[in-house]
Design a protein around this motif. Structure first.
Motif, PDB file in Angstrom:
ATOM      1  N   TYR A 197       0.852  -1.192   0.000  1.00  0.00           N
ATOM      2  CA  TYR A 197       0.000   0.000   0.000  1.00  0.00           C
ATOM      3  C   TYR A 197       0.887   1.240   0.000  1.00  0.00           C
ATOM      4  CZ  TYR A 197      -3.169   3.649   1.667  1.00  0.00           C
ATOM      5  OH  TYR A 197      -3.884   4.818   1.790  1.00  0.00           O
ATOM      6  N   VAL A 198       0.643   2.140  -0.957  1.00  0.00           N
ATOM      7  CA  VAL A 198       1.426   3.372  -1.077  1.00  0.00           C
ATOM      8  C   VAL A 198       0.576   4.514  -0.522  1.00  0.00           C
ATOM      9  CG1 VAL A 198       2.679   4.899  -2.636  1.00  0.00           C
ATOM     10  CG2 VAL A 198       2.521   2.449  -3.144  1.00  0.00           C
ATOM     11  N   PRO A 199       0.931   5.074   0.660  1.00  0.00           N
ATOM     12  CA  PRO A 199       0.033   6.029   1.325  1.00  0.00           C
ATOM     13  C   PRO A 199      -0.150   7.337   0.573  1.00  0.00           C
ATOM     14  CG  PRO A 199       2.141   5.901   2.470  1.00  0.00           C
ATOM     15  CD  PRO A 199       2.148   4.809   1.454  1.00  0.00           C
ATOM     16  N   GLY A 200       0.913   7.820  -0.115  1.00  0.00           N
ATOM     17  CA  GLY A 200       0.806   9.123  -0.756  1.00  0.00           C
ATOM     18  C   GLY A 200      -0.184   9.170  -1.889  1.00  0.00           C
ATOM     19  N   ILE A 201      -0.445   8.024  -2.535  1.00  0.00           N
ATOM     20  CA  ILE A 201      -1.405   7.984  -3.638  1.00  0.00           C
ATOM     21  C   ILE A 201      -2.609   7.112  -3.298  1.00  0.00           C
ATOM     22  CG2 ILE A 201       0.300   8.474  -5.418  1.00  0.00           C
ATOM     23  CD1 ILE A 201       0.496   5.497  -5.993  1.00  0.00           C
ATOM     24  N   ASP A 202      -2.639   6.573  -2.069  1.00  0.00           N
ATOM     25  CA  ASP A 202      -3.757   5.780  -1.579  1.00  0.00           C
ATOM     26  C   ASP A 202      -4.086   4.634  -2.531  1.00  0.00           C
ATOM     27  OD1 ASP A 202      -5.766   5.042   0.160  1.00  0.00           O
ATOM     28  OD2 ASP A 202      -7.266   6.357  -0.757  1.00  0.00           O
ATOM     29  N   VAL A 203      -3.075   3.864  -2.887  1.00  0.00           N
ATOM     30  CA  VAL A 203      -3.242   2.774  -3.845  1.00  0.00           C
ATOM     31  C   VAL A 203      -2.502   1.545  -3.345  1.00  0.00           C
ATOM     32  CG1 VAL A 203      -2.602   1.956  -6.148  1.00  0.00           C
ATOM     33  CG2 VAL A 203      -3.619   4.212  -5.876  1.00  0.00           C
ATOM     34  N   THR A 204      -3.120   0.377  -3.479  1.00  0.00           N
ATOM     35  CA  THR A 204      -2.443  -0.890  -3.250  1.00  0.00           C
ATOM     36  C   THR A 204      -2.008  -1.430  -4.607  1.00  0.00           C
ATOM     37  OG1 THR A 204      -3.759  -1.367  -1.278  1.00  0.00           O
ATOM     38  CG2 THR A 204      -2.664  -3.218  -2.336  1.00  0.00           C
ATOM     39  N   LEU A 205      -0.701  -1.628  -4.759  1.00  0.00           N
ATOM     40  CA  LEU A 205      -0.146  -1.971  -6.079  1.00  0.00           C
ATOM     41  C   LEU A 205      -0.516  -3.385  -6.504  1.00  0.00           C
ATOM     42  CD1 LEU A 205       3.472  -0.496  -5.819  1.00  0.00           C
ATOM     43  CD2 LEU A 205       1.459   0.555  -6.848  1.00  0.00           C
ATOM     44  N   SER A 206      -0.535  -3.560  -7.814  1.00  0.00           N
ATOM     45  CA  SER A 206      -0.692  -4.885  -8.417  1.00  0.00           C
ATOM     46  C   SER A 206       0.135  -4.910  -9.705  1.00  0.00           C
ATOM     47  CB  SER A 206      -2.167  -5.180  -8.721  1.00  0.00           C
ATOM     48  OG  SER A 206      -2.678  -4.218  -9.633  1.00  0.00           O
ATOM     49  N   VAL A 207       0.363  -6.093 -10.221  1.00  0.00           N
ATOM     50  CA  VAL A 207       1.098  -6.194 -11.496  1.00  0.00           C
ATOM     51  C   VAL A 207       0.216  -5.620 -12.600  1.00  0.00           C
ATOM     52  CG1 VAL A 207       2.154  -7.762 -13.145  1.00  0.00           C
ATOM     53  CG2 VAL A 207       2.339  -8.211 -10.682  1.00  0.00           C
ATOM     54  N   GLY A 208       0.787  -4.682 -13.374  1.00  0.00           N
ATOM     55  CA  GLY A 208       0.008  -4.061 -14.425  1.00  0.00           C
ATOM     56  C   GLY A 208       0.802  -3.906 -15.705  1.00  0.00           C
ATOM     57  N   LYS A 209       0.109  -3.451 -16.722  1.00  0.00           N
ATOM     58  CA  LYS A 209       0.747  -3.182 -18.011  1.00  0.00           C
ATOM     59  C   LYS A 209       0.653  -1.695 -18.302  1.00  0.00           C
ATOM     60  CE  LYS A 209       0.421  -7.558 -20.534  1.00  0.00           C
ATOM     61  NZ  LYS A 209      -0.027  -8.222 -21.793  1.00  0.00           N
ATOM     62  N   ILE A 210       1.774  -1.100 -18.648  1.00  0.00           N
ATOM     63  CA  ILE A 210       1.834   0.312 -19.019  1.00  0.00           C
ATOM     64  C   ILE A 210       2.288   0.392 -20.474  1.00  0.00           C
ATOM     65  CG2 ILE A 210       2.848   2.559 -18.492  1.00  0.00           C
ATOM     66  CD1 ILE A 210       3.283   1.596 -15.644  1.00  0.00           C
ATOM     67  N   ARG A 211       1.377   0.817 -21.316  1.00  0.00           N
ATOM     68  CA  ARG A 211       1.636   0.874 -22.756  1.00  0.00           C
ATOM     69  C   ARG A 211       2.129  -0.463 -23.298  1.00  0.00           C
ATOM     70  NH1 ARG A 211       2.351   6.002 -25.170  1.00  0.00           N
ATOM     71  NH2 ARG A 211       0.945   7.473 -24.139  1.00  0.00           N
ATOM     72  N   GLY A 212       1.505  -1.553 -22.796  1.00  0.00           N
ATOM     73  CA  GLY A 212       1.820  -2.871 -23.300  1.00  0.00           C
ATOM     74  C   GLY A 212       2.990  -3.560 -22.651  1.00  0.00           C
ATOM     75  N   VAL A 213       3.676  -2.910 -21.692  1.00  0.00           N
ATOM     76  CA  VAL A 213       4.834  -3.501 -21.017  1.00  0.00           C
ATOM     77  C   VAL A 213       4.476  -3.765 -19.559  1.00  0.00           C
ATOM     78  CG1 VAL A 213       7.248  -3.202 -20.357  1.00  0.00           C
ATOM     79  CG2 VAL A 213       6.427  -2.334 -22.581  1.00  0.00           C
ATOM     80  N   GLU A 214       4.719  -4.995 -19.106  1.00  0.00           N
ATOM     81  CA  GLU A 214       4.407  -5.349 -17.714  1.00  0.00           C
ATOM     82  C   GLU A 214       5.317  -4.595 -16.751  1.00  0.00           C
ATOM     83  OE1 GLU A 214       4.444  -9.432 -16.738  1.00  0.00           O
ATOM     84  OE2 GLU A 214       2.404  -9.796 -17.483  1.00  0.00           O
ATOM     85  N   SER A 215       4.692  -4.180 -15.606  1.00  0.00           N
ATOM     86  CA  SER A 215       5.457  -3.498 -14.555  1.00  0.00           C
ATOM     87  C   SER A 215       5.145  -4.177 -13.235  1.00  0.00           C
ATOM     88  CB  SER A 215       5.075  -2.012 -14.502  1.00  0.00           C
ATOM     89  OG  SER A 215       5.826  -1.339 -13.513  1.00  0.00           O
ATOM     90  N   HIS A 216       6.197  -4.626 -12.556  1.00  0.00           N
ATOM     91  CA  HIS A 216       6.055  -5.382 -11.302  1.00  0.00           C
ATOM     92  C   HIS A 216       6.418  -4.503 -10.108  1.00  0.00           C
ATOM     93  CE1 HIS A 216       5.569  -9.377 -13.289  1.00  0.00           C
ATOM     94  NE2 HIS A 216       6.200  -8.733 -14.269  1.00  0.00           N
ATOM     95  N   GLY A 217       5.613  -3.468  -9.868  1.00  0.00           N
ATOM     96  CA  GLY A 217       5.869  -2.587  -8.744  1.00  0.00           C
ATOM     97  C   GLY A 217       6.174  -1.178  -9.192  1.00  0.00           C
ATOM     98  N   MET A 218       6.716  -0.377  -8.258  1.00  0.00           N
ATOM     99  CA  MET A 218       7.077   0.994  -8.591  1.00  0.00           C
ATOM    100  C   MET A 218       8.237   1.442  -7.717  1.00  0.00           C
ATOM    101  SD  MET A 218       4.107   3.314  -6.775  1.00  0.00           S
ATOM    102  CE  MET A 218       4.974   4.831  -7.108  1.00  0.00           C
ATOM    103  N   MET A 219       8.980   2.430  -8.250  1.00  0.00           N
ATOM    104  CA  MET A 219      10.043   3.087  -7.487  1.00  0.00           C
ATOM    105  C   MET A 219       9.470   4.411  -6.995  1.00  0.00           C
ATOM    106  SD  MET A 219      13.302   2.141  -9.902  1.00  0.00           S
ATOM    107  CE  MET A 219      12.487   2.598 -11.440  1.00  0.00           C
TER     108      MET A 219
END
Length: 798
Positions: free
Chosen positions: A97-119
């Motif tokens: 859970y990322v408090p600053g954006i109030d989002v619980t992350l999941s594996v997603g695709k950004i412009r067709g490329v998989e992203s496993h988390g965030m920096m």
């Protein structure tokens, strides 16, 4: 009162955890209301390293990064401009859970490329408002907890904040040092010595201070000094971080320094822009009507007698509460006049309440600050101003004298057991008081100047017990005065009250508990409203007299319920009524009222208005439950609030009345704003004879094996003769033989003539020793006729 753990550690050398500190604070009487720990929201994030970064195939501003984590390499799409190979970053994995954006992350695709988390950036982790790029760390190992890295490299970012509730008797705990002192006495660390400062002035202050003669009781001492050539501006990062952590907005270095001392040492200070002060400063009482624009940009009009600080042109500050905007410090301030003063606590409270100002300075000054710290405070604050803003200090100017609050009380170490019930060794008691700042001289404990709440020997014991922890107090049963089964606790009268209360409740009544005070009109309406029951200092005009009856309170409760739509009521109360103001001029009564109808409407038509016989049945049930004799006389001489034809008194005779029942007078219920009908009963609990036998056993059943005999009699009596008098007369003809008398018929009019009625009774005779003969029955019948004729004037109907 809020403080951070790092701030606390400025005064306390401790390795205790946040939970241990919080638990100890609450146990010491400094109740913890909230703990804000940044580690709780950052605990899931770990460090990672970007090993490869390349442009996203379908987006110019996105980069596809290969990130080395403690779970192997991950592919992450990032849009930060500083995302590049070789940097150490803070990683949020899928499921975090990322408090600053109030989002619980999941594996997603950004412009067709998989992203496993965030920096993450600092704003996304709520560390600051910085969001131009992701966090770049100068050090750290892959997989290391981010909170551990912050604790070692930037502890202010994960500094827990504790908020405690301060009771009015502990003003010393409104400073971080006071809290640290208590924790050190508990054993959670060592109190660090307070650094002493002595700043030598290089010139005499051009601003002098005086206190008017009639104000010296409200303004004990006023000290100040001019510091010229200061450079005001933003305070350093560490000071801003401390103030922000406890919810204060940094303003400027000079103002932030005063706020720091307010919370650090419970020492409110004030700074004037010396260039805006005209002439000398004078502490005096206001005449009333003067105005000042406060630092909060609100204009205040002073009442007469408020203590204020003026220069040659007028009022510039509200003493001990708030400074004025005209002489407030700004970033252009170059010469500052620093003030430290001790004020009368009651005067501060009165002025603050009159002006409706709730400032940190007022909050502390009206509870009491350490008068002995006045001179050290101005020296320490001067040193901090010189360190942060530069400048050259003047000599200190002083008006008034520091109040002498020295006092000492005998420490009786044996009183702990008697007052608290804890066995604390004498050496431990002395060590505790020493740790809290008391000076021990033999058995005398000298109270420190910052503890205005310690005012006697019992307070010393309380301090010892508080630090020793009252959680260690072990409950012990009181010793029995006598061996064996304990004697009854309740008196016979208390037992009777309980029986009466349960009986009336079982009859369907709801218990009320009303005030013993009523208004004069009600007191006069129900007995007496004279001076004998009037209160010397009533709390309101509606509670000016002691109640002579329980009926006023019950009727007022009925009126309130009817106003809310509850029309059918059954209410009762058990309590005292008063005939005078002397200790013995009262008695316990039980009173009940029935209002409206017997129940809700139904298709069977069983609903009917309550009547006198409902109250009669209930009062007889109560009297029977508390042991009243079965045969009672009825008296028609009623008080004015009863209906004269539908009420009666019950007693053992005309002079020994046990209770009353019946319908209340229509005028009475109208004056009490109740919609009738209303029937009521009242029982004098103490007038019912108590049983002479002390034991609880019952007499043997006296059943007879002989056939009872019943005979009917009809008597012609006057229409105003009560049936009960006839029944009692018949029953008294032979008390050993006659067991029951009942009325089974009443006839009025006809051949009897006007003003006459016929009452027919059944008399049941139960022989004990031999079967009754006709002669025996005739003899008893003759006695019955004779008794009835004598008691009622009636004659046997032919």
């Amino acid at each position: 009162m809020k403080f951070t753990i790092s701030w606390l550690k400025d005064h306390l050398d401790t390795e205790a955890s946040v939970d241990d500190i919080a638990e100890a604070c609450t146990d010491l009487g400094l109740e913890v209301e909230e703990i804000t720990n940044p580690m709780d929201r950052l605990g899931a994030f770990t460090l990672a390293k970007v090993t490869h970064a390349e442009k996203h195939p379908d987006a110019d501003r996105l980069r596809v990064c290969t990130v080395q984590t403690n779970e192997g390499e991950k592919q992450i799409v990032c849009g930060a401009p500083n995302a590049r190979e070789g940097i150490t970053v803070v990683l949020a994995k899928p499921g975090d859970y990322v408090p600053g954006i109030d989002v619980t992350l999941s594996v997603g695709k950004i412009r067709g490329v998989e992203s496993h988390g965030m920096m993450a950036s600092e704003r996304e982790l709520e560390l600051s408002e910085e969001h131009d790029g992701i966090i770049e760390l100068p050090s750290g190992e892959v997989g290391e907890k981010f909170v551990d890295w912050l604790a070692a490299n930037d502890p202010t970012k994960v500094d827990p904040v504790i908020e405690i509730a301060i009771t009015p008797n502990r003003p010393d705990a409104l400073g971080v040092r006071g809290i640290a002192r208590d924790l050190a006495a508990r054993g959670l660390g060592t109190l660090k010595p307070l650094k002493e400062h002595k700043v030598e002035g290089s010139f005499d202050s051009p601003i002098n201070v005086t206190i008017d003669e009639d104000t010296k009781d409200e303004a004990h001492v006023f000290m100040g000094r001019l510091i010229k050539g200061v450079k005001n501006g933003p305070s350093p990062a560490w000071l801003q971080a401390r103030l922000k952590a406890i919810g204060l907005r940094p303003i400027s270095a000079l103002v932030d320094i005063t706020n720091f001392f307010t919370y650090d040492m419970n020492r409110p200070l004030h700074v004037f822009d010396a260039d805006k002060v005209k002439g000398d400063l004078r502490v005096h009482r206001s005449k009333g009507g003067e105005t000042l624009m406060g630092l909060d940009e609100k204009e205040y009009t002073f009442p007469e007698g408020a203590v204020v600080i003026s220069d040659a042109e007028g009022i510039e500050s509200i003493g001990g509460i708030m400074g004025g905007l005209p002489t407030g410090c700004t970033e252009e301030t170059t010469n500052v006049f620093l003030e430290a003063a001790v004020w009368d606590t009651i005067q501060i409270a009165k002025t603050g309440r009159a002006l409706k100002i709730n400032s940190d300075a007022r909050y502390r000054n009206e509870r009491g600050i350490d008068p002995a710290y006045n001179a050290p405070a101005i020296e320490a604050a001067t040193q901090m101003i010189l360190d942060l803003c530069g400048g050259e200090p003047s000599n200190v100017v002083t008006a008034g004298e520091v109040p002498d609050v020295a006092r000492a009380y005998k420490l009786d170490t044996d009183r702990v057991q008697s007052l608290v019930g804890m066995d604390i060794p004498a050496d431990e008691q002395r060590a505790t008081l020493t740790a809290l700042g008391f000076e021990l001289n033999g058995d005398m404990a000298h109270v420190p100047s910052w503890r205005p709440d310690v005012l006697g020997e019992a307070d010393l014991v309380e301090e010892v017990a508080r630090v020793a922890s009252l959680t260690k107090l072990v409950g012990k049963p009181l010793p029995r005065a006598h061996v064996g089964v304990p004697k009854a606790i309740l008196t016979p009268m208390q037992k009777r009250e309980g029986i009466a209360r349960r009986t009336v409740a079982a009859l369907g009544y709801n218990e009320c508990v009303t005030y013993s005070f009523i208004d004069q009109a009600s007191a006069e309406r129900f007995g007496t409203g004279g001076d004998e029951v009037a209160l010397a200092n009533p709390i309101s005009s509606e509670m000016s007299h002691m109640r002579p009856s329980l009926l006023p309170g019950l009727l007022q409760a009925a009126a309130r319920n009817q106003a809310r739509g509850f029309m059918d009521l059954a209410l009762f109360e058990v309590g005292p009524v008063f005939s005078g103001g002397e200790p013995d001029e009262y008695e316990q009564m039980v009173t009940g009222i029935l209002v409206g109808n017997t129940g809700p409407r139904d298709r069977f038509g069983a609903r009917r208005p309550v009547d006198t016989y409902d109250a009669k049945a209930d009062v007889e049930a109560v009297l029977n439950a508390i042991g009243a004799p079965a045969k009672l006389t009825f008296v028609r001489d009623m008080n004015a609030w009863w209906h004269p034809g539908r009420s009666a008194k019950l007693g053992l005779g005309p002079k020994n009345i046990l209770g009353a029942f019946g319908e209340l007078h229509p005028k009475t219920i109208s004056e009490m704003d109740v919609k009738g009908p209303v029937v009521a009963f009242a029982v004098h609990l103490a007038k019912v004879p108590f049983p002479k036998a002390k034991g609880t056993g019952r007499a043997a059943l006296g059943a007879s094996d002989l056939q009872p005999v019943e005979r009917d009699f009809a008597f012609v009596v006057d229409a105003n003769v009560e049936a009960i008098n006839l029944v009692n007369a018949a029953a008294g003809a032979d008390k050993a033989l006659i067991t029951d008398v009942n009325v089974f018929d009443e006839f009025i009019g006809g051949s009897l003539g006007e003003g006459k009625k016929s009452l027919a009774i059944t008399v049941r005779m139960q022989p004990r020793n031999a079967t009754l003969t006709d002669k025996d029955i005739e003899a008893v019948s003759a006695k019955i006729v004779q008794k009835v004729e004598k008691a009622t004037g009636g004659t046997l109907r032919s």
